[in-house]
Design a protein around this motif. Structure first.
Motif, short mmCIF file in Angstrom:
data_model
loop_
_atom_site.label_atom_id
_atom_site.label_comp_id
_atom_site.label_asym_id
_atom_site.label_seq_id
_atom_site.Cartn_x
_atom_site.Cartn_y
_atom_site.Cartn_z
N UNK A 47 0.80 -1.23 0.00
CA UNK A 47 0.00 0.00 0.00
C UNK A 47 0.83 1.27 0.00
N UNK A 48 2.15 1.16 -0.12
CA UNK A 48 3.06 2.30 0.02
C UNK A 48 2.67 3.50 -0.83
N UNK A 49 2.40 3.30 -2.09
CA UNK A 49 2.09 4.44 -2.96
C UNK A 49 0.83 5.17 -2.50
N UNK A 50 -0.12 4.44 -1.92
CA UNK A 50 -1.37 5.05 -1.46
C UNK A 50 -1.16 5.81 -0.15
N UNK A 51 -0.29 5.30 0.72
CA UNK A 51 0.08 6.04 1.93
C UNK A 51 0.89 7.28 1.56
N UNK A 52 1.87 7.10 0.67
CA UNK A 52 2.75 8.22 0.28
C UNK A 52 1.98 9.35 -0.39
N UNK A 53 0.96 9.01 -1.17
CA UNK A 53 0.19 10.04 -1.87
C UNK A 53 -0.81 10.73 -0.95
N UNK A 54 -1.05 10.14 0.23
CA UNK A 54 -2.01 10.72 1.16
C UNK A 54 -3.43 10.25 0.93
N UNK A 55 -3.65 9.39 -0.06
CA UNK A 55 -4.99 8.87 -0.33
C UNK A 55 -5.45 8.01 0.84
N UNK A 56 -4.54 7.21 1.38
CA UNK A 56 -4.83 6.33 2.50
C UNK A 56 -4.09 6.86 3.73
N UNK A 57 -4.83 7.08 4.82
CA UNK A 57 -4.23 7.68 6.01
C UNK A 57 -4.03 6.69 7.15
N UNK A 58 -5.04 5.88 7.40
CA UNK A 58 -4.99 5.00 8.57
C UNK A 58 -5.59 3.64 8.25
N UNK A 59 -4.83 2.61 8.56
CA UNK A 59 -5.31 1.24 8.38
C UNK A 59 -4.81 0.39 9.54
N UNK A 60 -5.75 -0.10 10.33
CA UNK A 60 -5.37 -1.08 11.36
C UNK A 60 -5.60 -2.45 10.74
N UNK A 61 -4.74 -3.39 11.11
CA UNK A 61 -4.85 -4.69 10.46
C UNK A 61 -4.55 -5.84 11.39
N UNK A 62 -5.23 -6.93 11.13
CA UNK A 62 -4.93 -8.22 11.72
C UNK A 62 -4.39 -9.07 10.59
#
Length: 80
Positions: A54-69
């Protein structure tokens, strides 16, 4: 607003998953990811593997927060 289905598709495109679900409110998301690729990895390494996808989506700011199991199929089966 970001749709959980989009995140699910991004993860599925970069990581082979036996089970995958993503839920969220458009800004904060929760994922349950079951993959054989997590075998032998600790919790942090598993999350790093997903973050790499998901790096490109975090880096672009599109994705901010994701908690995961992040679980192996065996761990998921043991949880029922």
């Amino acid at each position: 607003m970001l749709d959980p289905q989009e995140i699910q598709e991004w993860i599925a495109a970069g990581l082979p998953c036996e089970q995958l679900s993503v839920d969220g409110d458009g800004q904060h998301f929760q994922a349950v990811i079951v993959s054989r690729e997590f075998a032998g990895l600790n919790r942090v390494q598993r999350q790093q593997r997903v973050n790499k996808v998901l790096k490109e989506h975090f880096d672009s700011g599109v994705l901010h927060a994701l908690s995961m199991q992040c679980l192996t199929p065996e761990e998921a089966a043991a949880r029922g």
